[in-house]
Design a protein around this motif. Structure first.
Motif, mmCIF file in Angstrom:
data_model
loop_
_atom_site.group_PDB
_atom_site.id
_atom_site.type_symbol
_atom_site.label_atom_id
_atom_site.label_comp_id
_atom_site.label_asym_id
_atom_site.label_seq_id
_atom_site.Cartn_x
_atom_site.Cartn_y
_atom_site.Cartn_z
ATOM 1 N N TYR A 178 -68.224 -84.579 93.073
ATOM 2 C CA TYR A 178 -67.686 -83.246 92.865
ATOM 3 C C TYR A 178 -66.222 -83.316 92.468
ATOM 4 C CZ TYR A 178 -67.081 -78.240 93.671
ATOM 5 O OH TYR A 178 -66.836 -76.892 93.519
ATOM 6 N N GLU A 179 -65.836 -82.460 91.533
ATOM 7 C CA GLU A 179 -64.457 -82.470 91.053
ATOM 8 C C GLU A 179 -63.869 -81.061 91.048
ATOM 9 O OE1 GLU A 179 -64.711 -86.326 88.006
ATOM 10 O OE2 GLU A 179 -64.159 -84.339 87.262
ATOM 11 N N LEU A 180 -62.603 -80.996 91.343
ATOM 12 C CA LEU A 180 -61.849 -79.747 91.268
ATOM 13 C C LEU A 180 -60.735 -79.917 90.237
ATOM 14 C CD1 LEU A 180 -61.477 -78.909 95.077
ATOM 15 C CD2 LEU A 180 -62.985 -77.780 93.430
ATOM 16 N N THR A 181 -60.583 -78.921 89.396
ATOM 17 C CA THR A 181 -59.604 -79.001 88.311
ATOM 18 C C THR A 181 -58.500 -77.969 88.505
ATOM 19 O OG1 THR A 181 -61.304 -79.766 86.758
ATOM 20 C CG2 THR A 181 -59.266 -78.894 85.826
ATOM 21 N N GLN A 182 -57.272 -78.439 88.504
ATOM 22 C CA GLN A 182 -56.106 -77.558 88.607
ATOM 23 C C GLN A 182 -55.204 -77.796 87.401
ATOM 24 O OE1 GLN A 182 -55.382 -78.802 93.209
ATOM 25 N NE2 GLN A 182 -53.898 -77.332 92.386
ATOM 26 N N PRO A 183 -54.445 -76.774 86.994
ATOM 27 C CA PRO A 183 -53.452 -77.003 85.938
ATOM 28 C C PRO A 183 -52.352 -77.914 86.480
ATOM 29 C CG PRO A 183 -53.174 -74.826 86.895
ATOM 30 C CD PRO A 183 -54.437 -75.391 87.466
ATOM 31 N N PRO A 184 -51.851 -78.843 85.663
ATOM 32 C CA PRO A 184 -50.810 -79.762 86.167
ATOM 33 C C PRO A 184 -49.536 -79.052 86.595
ATOM 34 C CG PRO A 184 -51.756 -80.577 84.129
ATOM 35 C CD PRO A 184 -52.270 -79.182 84.313
ATOM 36 N N SER A 185 -49.214 -77.961 85.930
ATOM 37 C CA SER A 185 -47.963 -77.294 86.243
ATOM 38 C C SER A 185 -48.058 -75.793 85.993
ATOM 39 C CB SER A 185 -46.822 -77.889 85.410
ATOM 40 O OG SER A 185 -47.056 -77.680 84.030
ATOM 41 N N VAL A 186 -47.289 -75.061 86.777
ATOM 42 C CA VAL A 186 -47.139 -73.616 86.624
ATOM 43 C C VAL A 186 -45.667 -73.302 86.840
ATOM 44 C CG1 VAL A 186 -47.621 -71.370 87.674
ATOM 45 C CG2 VAL A 186 -49.490 -73.007 87.317
ATOM 46 N N SER A 187 -45.127 -72.467 85.995
ATOM 47 C CA SER A 187 -43.736 -72.042 86.134
ATOM 48 C C SER A 187 -43.676 -70.546 86.410
ATOM 49 C CB SER A 187 -42.943 -72.369 84.865
ATOM 50 O OG SER A 187 -42.914 -73.760 84.638
ATOM 51 N N VAL A 188 -42.701 -70.151 87.202
ATOM 52 C CA VAL A 188 -42.549 -68.738 87.542
ATOM 53 C C VAL A 188 -41.083 -68.442 87.782
ATOM 54 C CG1 VAL A 188 -42.904 -69.153 90.003
ATOM 55 C CG2 VAL A 188 -43.442 -66.897 89.045
ATOM 56 N N SER A 189 -40.685 -67.246 87.488
ATOM 57 C CA SER A 189 -39.311 -66.819 87.775
ATOM 58 C C SER A 189 -39.236 -66.297 89.197
ATOM 59 C CB SER A 189 -38.878 -65.730 86.803
ATOM 60 O OG SER A 189 -38.919 -66.183 85.467
ATOM 61 N N PRO A 190 -38.091 -66.452 89.838
ATOM 62 C CA PRO A 190 -37.958 -65.937 91.207
ATOM 63 C C PRO A 190 -38.295 -64.448 91.269
ATOM 64 C CG PRO A 190 -36.075 -67.300 90.633
ATOM 65 C CD PRO A 190 -36.868 -67.116 89.365
ATOM 66 N N GLY A 191 -39.054 -64.092 92.296
ATOM 67 C CA GLY A 191 -39.430 -62.705 92.474
ATOM 68 C C GLY A 191 -40.716 -62.314 91.770
ATOM 69 N N GLN A 192 -41.169 -63.152 90.864
ATOM 70 C CA GLN A 192 -42.410 -62.869 90.145
ATOM 71 C C GLN A 192 -43.617 -63.443 90.888
ATOM 72 O OE1 GLN A 192 -42.347 -60.768 87.384
ATOM 73 N NE2 GLN A 192 -40.278 -60.610 88.262
ATOM 74 N N THR A 193 -44.799 -63.166 90.346
ATOM 75 C CA THR A 193 -46.035 -63.628 90.963
ATOM 76 C C THR A 193 -46.525 -64.896 90.286
ATOM 77 O OG1 THR A 193 -46.708 -61.395 91.619
ATOM 78 C CG2 THR A 193 -48.447 -63.056 91.423
ATOM 79 N N ALA A 194 -46.830 -65.895 91.108
ATOM 80 C CA ALA A 194 -47.382 -67.149 90.607
ATOM 81 C C ALA A 194 -48.862 -67.220 90.967
ATOM 82 C CB ALA A 194 -46.640 -68.333 91.214
ATOM 83 N N SER A 195 -49.654 -67.642 90.008
ATOM 84 C CA SER A 195 -51.088 -67.829 90.256
ATOM 85 C C SER A 195 -51.480 -69.243 89.880
ATOM 86 C CB SER A 195 -51.917 -66.827 89.440
ATOM 87 O OG SER A 195 -51.675 -65.510 89.868
ATOM 88 N N ILE A 196 -52.140 -69.916 90.803
ATOM 89 C CA ILE A 196 -52.584 -71.292 90.575
ATOM 90 C C ILE A 196 -54.096 -71.318 90.714
ATOM 91 C CG2 ILE A 196 -52.461 -73.677 91.357
ATOM 92 C CD1 ILE A 196 -49.681 -73.047 92.489
ATOM 93 N N SER A 197 -54.764 -71.805 89.694
ATOM 94 C CA SER A 197 -56.223 -71.807 89.693
ATOM 95 C C SER A 197 -56.774 -73.167 90.096
ATOM 96 C CB SER A 197 -56.752 -71.427 88.311
ATOM 97 O OG SER A 197 -56.345 -72.406 87.349
ATOM 98 N N CYS A 198 -58.012 -73.121 90.528
ATOM 99 C CA CYS A 198 -58.732 -74.326 90.959
ATOM 100 C C CYS A 198 -60.192 -74.078 90.605
ATOM 101 C CB CYS A 198 -58.544 -74.523 92.458
ATOM 102 S SG CYS A 198 -59.558 -75.825 93.209
ATOM 103 N N SER A 199 -60.734 -74.889 89.721
ATOM 104 C CA SER A 199 -62.098 -74.643 89.286
ATOM 105 C C SER A 199 -63.007 -75.809 89.627
ATOM 106 C CB SER A 199 -62.143 -74.377 87.778
ATOM 107 O OG SER A 199 -61.669 -75.495 87.061
#
Lengths: 124, 109
Positions: free
Chosen positions: B2-23
């Motif tokens: 079984y494998e889970l895939t995530q994006p290597p990197s996510v960038s966000v500005s302070p105060g904003q919303t960050a979303s990190i996926s895992c498939s």
């Protein structure tokens, strides 16, 4: 307070043996599992194996079966991860972890307490 | 395996919303957890069983799962949230087996 205290960093040569430890305190050591997780710096986490100190019957990830031995000594609330013959590819940080998952499953779905990690460096 | 895939990197500005996926295949049928890992520190559980938050974890951390994807959301992201985040899947039918994703480096710009 639940605490998992791991033994210190180790530098070994290929072919040497090693046993690192994880001492639990602040909870019932025999009632909760101890899992070992490997982190290769810059890479991800890998579950290696798990033991319930109450029955000392370890289970291993197929990726690590036969290469490491997991054990536990209930009398001193300590779990161990052991290699008989290290390889350079064993260079990593090793964490022990336990869980307070009360969902009712035998194995926990998550780990909420972690040791501080033991850095193992294997180099000739 | 079984494998889970995530994006290597996510960038966000302070105060904003960050979303990190895992498939992962049929991830919605498994329990997903999320861990925060900072250099020199131990992993910290920030979400367990898809959307539950451990005591002591700020409310800005939340989790959700739909279909084959689990998502960690950080609302009002702060500089202290900059870290690597790993998802982890567990299924009672295949236990003992805990699979981790490759990790996502969250950068707060």
């Amino acid at each position: 307070e639940v605490r998992l205290a791991q033994s210190g960093a180790q530098v070994k040569k290929p072919g040497e043996s090693l046993k690192i430890s994880c001492e639990g305190s602040g909870y019932s050591f025999t009632s909760h599992c101890i899992a070992w997780v490997r982190q290769i710096p810059g890479k991800g986490l890998q579950w290696m194996g798990i033991v319930y100190p109450g029955d000392s019957n370890p289970r291993y990830s197929p990726s690590f079966q036969g290469h490491v031995t997991i054990s536990a000594d209930r009398s001193i609330s300590t779990a161990y991860l052991q290699w008989l013959s290290l390889e350079a590819s064993d260079t990593a940080i090793y964490y022990c972890a336990t869980s307070n998952d009360t969902s009712g499953y035998y194995y926990p779905s998550y780990f909420d307490y972690w040791g501080q990690g033991t850095l193992v460096t294997v180099s000739s | 395996s079984y494998e889970l895939t995530q994006p290597p990197s996510v960038s966000v500005s302070p105060g904003q919303t960050a979303s990190i996926s895992c498939s992962g295949d049929k991830l919605g049928h498994k329990y997903a957890s999320w861990y925060q890992l900072k250099p020199g520190q131990s992993p910290i559980l920030v979400i367990y069983q898809d959307n539950r938050r451990p005591s002591g974890i700020p409310e800005r951390f939340s989790g959700s799962t739909s279909g084959n994807t689990a998502t960690l959301t950080i609302s009002g992201t702060q500089a202290i949230d900059e870290a690597d985040y790993f998802c982890q899947a567990w299924d009672s039918s295949t236990a003992p087996d805990w699979v981790f994703g490759g990790g996502t480096k969250l950068t707060v710009l």
